[in-house]
Design an enzyme around this catalytic site. Structure first.
Site, PDB file in Angstrom:
ATOM      1  CE1 TYR A 148      -4.234  -1.725   0.611  1.00 21.56           C
ATOM      2  CE2 TYR A 148      -2.758  -3.261   1.740  1.00 21.56           C
ATOM      3  CZ  TYR A 148      -3.988  -2.971   1.166  1.00 21.56           C
ATOM      4  OH  TYR A 148      -4.968  -3.941   1.140  1.00 21.56           O
ATOM      5  CB  SER A 149       0.722   4.377  -1.988  1.00 22.45           C
ATOM      6  OG  SER A 149       0.972   3.791  -3.245  1.00 22.45           O
ATOM      7  CB  CYS A 325      -0.459   7.092  -7.632  1.00 26.16           C
ATOM      8  SG  CYS A 325      -0.592   5.679  -6.497  1.00 26.16           S
ATOM      9  CD  GLU A 365       3.596   3.036  -6.335  1.00 26.16           C
ATOM     10  OE1 GLU A 365       2.844   3.581  -5.505  1.00 26.16           O
ATOM     11  OE2 GLU A 365       4.794   2.771  -6.119  1.00 26.16           O
ATOM     12  CE1 TYR A 367      -5.535   1.019  -7.857  1.00 32.31           C
ATOM     13  CE2 TYR A 367      -3.427   1.973  -7.239  1.00 32.31           C
ATOM     14  CZ  TYR A 367      -4.818   2.014  -7.228  1.00 32.31           C
ATOM     15  OH  TYR A 367      -5.455   3.062  -6.628  1.00 32.31           O
TER      16      TYR A 367
END
Length: 367
Positions: A148-149, A325, A365, A367
């Site tokens: 997790y960021s 992100c 970054e 996902y």
């Protein structure tokens, strides 16, 4: 190295509502040539010889090894620690706070949580931590690490460098068989109570580290919980005082969410904007409630398109850094905006983006 010298011929040389702001900060041997004679001077003794046809002398000097010049990073990489804690030996932290930060009518829950690490996880803004959910999987093995960021600055929400915060969306969906599926780690985290233990690994990552230049333009593109690393950036920029860092550049945040009730940390961003209106801009893209002039849903790339010429001019500067992100599909939408703008200047956008990446100015970054 050794050099052969012929005297007769030549010489060859060789992520809760706003929390309180915090402050923190022998000289070498010589060979001379004279007409008809060769003079060799060493240790102040001079010898001569006029019938020598040729002389071969070897001079040996100590040459230091050639050092490889390492590229200096534009990011805040110096002293960064990674993987201090690994899955086999995680750090056990304590939950200090866990609160839902989306409205009750939002399509999904997002929680802000603060864990104590007693200074044992010395992370930097832009890094991530791993979480290992309690229990075992269907094969009877411990659950795997989920990254997790980090949503807090290096000082943490309490300003003492002893906490780490996350911004987590609870994953719940219905599969093709009509079964309700719950994400293991996200539900574990969202259900944690203050005082509970949580196994942490890391910190990890260097891709999303902040630029060192306090005068940089930092463009932050986030969807949903992808806001996490940018909250960490913005806290350092606007809520904290550091002896070695004072942000004087432009921080421009684009945040995309489905509904107004899904917006995150808006009270904090409002305070930042009021505090530094010349240094902070924020634009929201609310896809289910807003449209552009063409009637298209307002995704993050749609909002950015409204500022496309300005963004392109910024991207041509060597102190502009883009950070992205969130959902993977967002990058394609941004590419679509930039292709024609770059082409107007005779530039191939994809080649230019490669140059930006090489210069650490395009950081992703997703996902």
């Amino acid at each position: 190295m050794a050099s052969a010298l012929n005297a007769a011929v030549s010489l060859t040389s060789p992520k809760s509502s706003a929390l309180p702001a915090t402050s923190c900060a022998i000289a070498p041997e010589r060979i001379r040539f004279g007409k008809g004679a060769f003079y060799y001077k060493s240790n102040n003794v001079v010898t001569s010889c006029r019938r020598v046809v040729s002389v071969r002398a070897e001079v040996t000097t100590d040459t230091p090894p050639v050092k490889k010049v390492e590229k200096e990073s534009k990011k805040n990489e110096e002293g960064v620690i990674t993987n201090k804690y690994r899955p086999k030996e995680p750090y056990t932290g304590k939950v200090l706070l866990n609160t839902k930060i989306t409205a009750d009518d939002a399509p999904g829950e997002t929680w802000h949580m603060v864990f104590s690490h007693q200074g044992e996880i010395p992370y930097r803004e832009g890094q991530s931590v791993g979480v290992i959910a309690d229990g075992i999987d269907k094969n009877g093995k411990p659950h795997k690490v989920r990254l997790y960021s980090i949503a807090s600055s290096a000082l943490g929400d309490l300003g003492n460098s002893e906490t780490v915060s996350l911004c987590v969306k609870r994953l719940v969906y219905t599969n093709d068989a009509g079964e309700v599926v719950k994400g293991v780690c996200s539900n574990f985290l969202c259900d944690l109570k203050p005082g509970s233990d949580v196994k942490l690994t890391g910190p990890v990552g260097k891709e999303m580290l902040m630029p060192k230049d306090p005068n940089a333009t930092v463009i932050m593109l986030a969807t949903g919980t992808g806001i996490a690393p940018f909250r960490s950036f913005l806290w350092k920029m606007f809520f904290e005082k550091h002896d070695d860092y004072k942000f004087n550049g432009l921080a421009w945040l684009f945040l995309g969410v489905p509904t107004t009730s899904s917006l995150l940390y808006t009270e904090e961003f409002d305070k930042m904007k009021a505090k530094a209106p010349e240094n902070f801009r924020v634009d929201y893209a609310i896809s289910r409630e807003e449209t552009n002039d063409k009637g298209e849903k307002m995704y993050i790339q749609t909002r950015m398109a409204q500022y496309a010429p300005e963004l392109w001019e910024l991207l041509k500067k060597d102190n502009t850094f883009v950070y992205m992100c969130g959902l993977k599909g967002m990058e394609k939408g941004i590419d679509d905006i930039m292709v024609s703008l770059a082409a107007n200047d005779g530039i191939d956008w994809f080649d230019y983006k490669k140059q930006l990446k090489k210069a650490e100015q395009w950081n992703v970054e997703v996902y």
